[in-house]
Scaffold this motif. Sequence first.
Motif, mmCIF file in Angstrom:
data_model
loop_
_atom_site.group_PDB
_atom_site.id
_atom_site.type_symbol
_atom_site.label_atom_id
_atom_site.label_comp_id
_atom_site.label_asym_id
_atom_site.label_seq_id
_atom_site.Cartn_x
_atom_site.Cartn_y
_atom_site.Cartn_z
ATOM 1 N N GLU A 34 58.937 15.642 38.159
ATOM 2 C CA GLU A 34 57.566 15.145 38.205
ATOM 3 C C GLU A 34 56.719 15.819 39.277
ATOM 4 O OE1 GLU A 34 60.168 12.087 36.337
ATOM 5 O OE2 GLU A 34 60.244 13.221 38.205
ATOM 6 N N LEU A 35 57.230 15.894 40.496
ATOM 7 C CA LEU A 35 56.436 16.464 41.578
ATOM 8 C C LEU A 35 56.103 17.942 41.351
ATOM 9 C CD1 LEU A 35 57.930 14.678 44.717
ATOM 10 C CD2 LEU A 35 55.616 14.467 43.813
ATOM 11 N N PRO A 36 57.070 18.801 40.968
ATOM 12 C CA PRO A 36 56.685 20.188 40.673
ATOM 13 C C PRO A 36 55.661 20.303 39.554
ATOM 14 C CG PRO A 36 59.052 20.037 40.986
ATOM 15 C CD PRO A 36 58.536 18.626 40.964
ATOM 16 N N VAL A 37 55.787 19.452 38.528
ATOM 17 C CA VAL A 37 54.826 19.495 37.420
ATOM 18 C C VAL A 37 53.434 19.132 37.911
ATOM 19 C CG1 VAL A 37 54.139 18.377 35.268
ATOM 20 C CG2 VAL A 37 56.501 19.091 35.574
ATOM 21 N N VAL A 38 53.330 18.041 38.670
ATOM 22 C CA VAL A 38 52.017 17.612 39.169
ATOM 23 C C VAL A 38 51.446 18.633 40.140
ATOM 24 C CG1 VAL A 38 50.803 15.842 40.491
ATOM 25 C CG2 VAL A 38 52.500 15.165 38.799
ATOM 26 N N LEU A 39 52.306 19.201 40.984
ATOM 27 C CA LEU A 39 51.840 20.231 41.919
ATOM 28 C C LEU A 39 51.230 21.416 41.184
ATOM 29 C CD1 LEU A 39 54.692 20.314 44.592
ATOM 30 C CD2 LEU A 39 52.277 19.897 45.065
ATOM 31 N N LEU A 40 51.943 21.921 40.181
ATOM 32 C CA LEU A 40 51.443 23.080 39.444
ATOM 33 C C LEU A 40 50.199 22.730 38.640
ATOM 34 C CD1 LEU A 40 54.734 24.797 38.206
ATOM 35 C CD2 LEU A 40 53.114 25.640 39.900
ATOM 36 N N GLU A 41 50.187 21.530 38.049
ATOM 37 C CA GLU A 41 49.003 21.118 37.285
ATOM 38 C C GLU A 41 47.774 20.999 38.195
ATOM 39 O OE1 GLU A 41 50.361 18.592 33.347
ATOM 40 O OE2 GLU A 41 49.671 17.532 35.120
ATOM 41 N N ASP A 42 47.946 20.355 39.340
ATOM 42 C CA ASP A 42 46.812 20.180 40.246
ATOM 43 C C ASP A 42 46.352 21.519 40.828
ATOM 44 O OD1 ASP A 42 46.810 17.506 39.795
ATOM 45 O OD2 ASP A 42 47.718 16.932 41.706
ATOM 46 N N PHE A 43 47.318 22.379 41.160
ATOM 47 C CA PHE A 43 46.951 23.704 41.653
ATOM 48 C C PHE A 43 46.191 24.475 40.573
ATOM 49 C CE2 PHE A 43 47.992 28.258 41.921
ATOM 50 C CZ PHE A 43 47.432 28.553 43.162
ATOM 51 N N GLY A 44 46.714 24.418 39.339
ATOM 52 C CA GLY A 44 46.028 25.090 38.234
ATOM 53 C C GLY A 44 44.650 24.511 37.985
ATOM 54 N N ALA A 45 44.527 23.188 38.136
ATOM 55 C CA ALA A 45 43.226 22.554 37.922
ATOM 56 C C ALA A 45 42.213 23.019 38.955
ATOM 57 C CB ALA A 45 43.387 21.039 37.968
ATOM 58 N N LEU A 46 42.640 23.106 40.222
ATOM 59 C CA LEU A 46 41.720 23.550 41.275
ATOM 60 C C LEU A 46 41.285 24.996 41.063
ATOM 61 C CD1 LEU A 46 43.291 21.924 44.470
ATOM 62 C CD2 LEU A 46 41.004 21.492 43.549
ATOM 63 N N VAL A 47 42.247 25.853 40.761
ATOM 64 C CA VAL A 47 41.901 27.260 40.517
ATOM 65 C C VAL A 47 41.029 27.379 39.270
ATOM 66 C CG1 VAL A 47 42.812 29.558 40.034
ATOM 67 C CG2 VAL A 47 43.991 28.069 41.664
ATOM 68 N N GLY A 48 41.360 26.587 38.231
ATOM 69 C CA GLY A 48 40.554 26.605 37.016
ATOM 70 C C GLY A 48 39.121 26.170 37.269
ATOM 71 N N LEU A 49 38.943 25.183 38.132
ATOM 72 C CA LEU A 49 37.594 24.741 38.469
ATOM 73 C C LEU A 49 36.815 25.837 39.193
ATOM 74 C CD1 LEU A 49 38.394 21.105 39.632
ATOM 75 C CD2 LEU A 49 36.978 21.743 37.674
ATOM 76 N N VAL A 50 37.496 26.583 40.047
ATOM 77 C CA VAL A 50 36.846 27.714 40.722
ATOM 78 C C VAL A 50 36.439 28.769 39.691
ATOM 79 C CG1 VAL A 50 37.173 29.601 42.364
ATOM 80 C CG2 VAL A 50 38.042 27.309 42.894
ATOM 81 N N PHE A 51 37.326 29.050 38.725
ATOM 82 C CA PHE A 51 36.992 30.003 37.654
ATOM 83 C C PHE A 51 35.782 29.515 36.856
ATOM 84 C CE2 PHE A 51 41.626 31.689 37.249
ATOM 85 C CZ PHE A 51 41.439 32.426 38.407
ATOM 86 N N ALA A 52 35.766 28.215 36.532
ATOM 87 C CA ALA A 52 34.652 27.663 35.766
ATOM 88 C C ALA A 52 33.357 27.741 36.567
ATOM 89 C CB ALA A 52 34.952 26.213 35.388
#
Length: 348
Positions: free
Chosen positions: A158-176
């Motif tokens: 669970e923790l690695p999944v949430v970490l990667l998802e949240d990291f991806g979400a933050l980077v994705g928001l910067v891209f957007a």
Amino acid sequence: MSANGGTKAIVAALAANLGIAVTKFIAFLLTGSSSMLAESIHSVADSGNQGLLLIGGRRAKREATPQHPFGYGRERYIYAFIVSIVLFSLGGLFALYEAYHKASDPHPIENWQWVPVVVLLAAIVMEGFSFRTAIKESNLIRGKQTWVRFIRRAKAPELPVVLLEDFGALVGLVFALFGVGMTLATGNGMWDAAGTAMIGVLLVVIAITLAIETKSLLLGEGAERSELAKIEQAVTGGPEVERIIHMKTLYLGPEELLVAAKIAVPACESAEELARGINAVEARIRREVPIARVIYLEPDIWSAAAQRAGTGQAADTAVPEAVGDDAAGAGAPEAATKADEVAGRPGS
């Protein structure tokens, strides 16, 4: 600790993503930005993924049954693998499709131009809170491991999944934000398409990473080197065992380890004496590695043939192996494993 921490991080991420998904979708309806649509679907996919992780954690707590005698702990791995598939298909591939669609008709953002910027900045704040929670909970069990090693070696998914998802979400928001900002500055919708494509590639990479790491857990991973060293010390740390002939371990779930070993024991006068010795070894193992809840110990007299047995090498037909089995005493294996016939119940 990992289960509770994982649940807290999942709930924080779920609350953040539900709120973000709604605001992003409203921003898309007002502006027609493809980056906002891609981010909306991304947040919806993340919300669904957190729901899957919560379901997996709940189902993994079911009691063992005759059909599944080792319980359902590994069901958490199955749901984590499903998360990677959802992130790849619903998140990554949809974003790439939307980028292609936008590139075919790169119209600028003409209405409500300030809305996507405000929404993205607010989303960055909310995702940052979720990411901070995941980092805080991970640090409780990460120890001195690097973040890369923690994500690769963590047994609780669970923790690695949430970490990667949240990291991806933050980077994705910067891209957007980059795509939307450049579109507003230049009036060229191709920047919006480029931001959407970057989000898609990012999500595909994260999904593939999650799938690879979760596949390893599904196939079955053994104990870490530090855990193996503790188990070996516990087994040989008393007079009951002369040496370990061979040993195998397997994680039945994030917090349940199976230990199976053939051990060389000194000559015993009775099966009762042998059983007492094995129970003492089991107690030492559980004291050193509490998650070692299922333990099977097979007593034997050491020989070259016994050393090869169970290791995949060619069997030796010499007499010493048979003598070793007989010398251990008929009924001794039953005594050795009587306390572990019910999975997870400590030996006496």
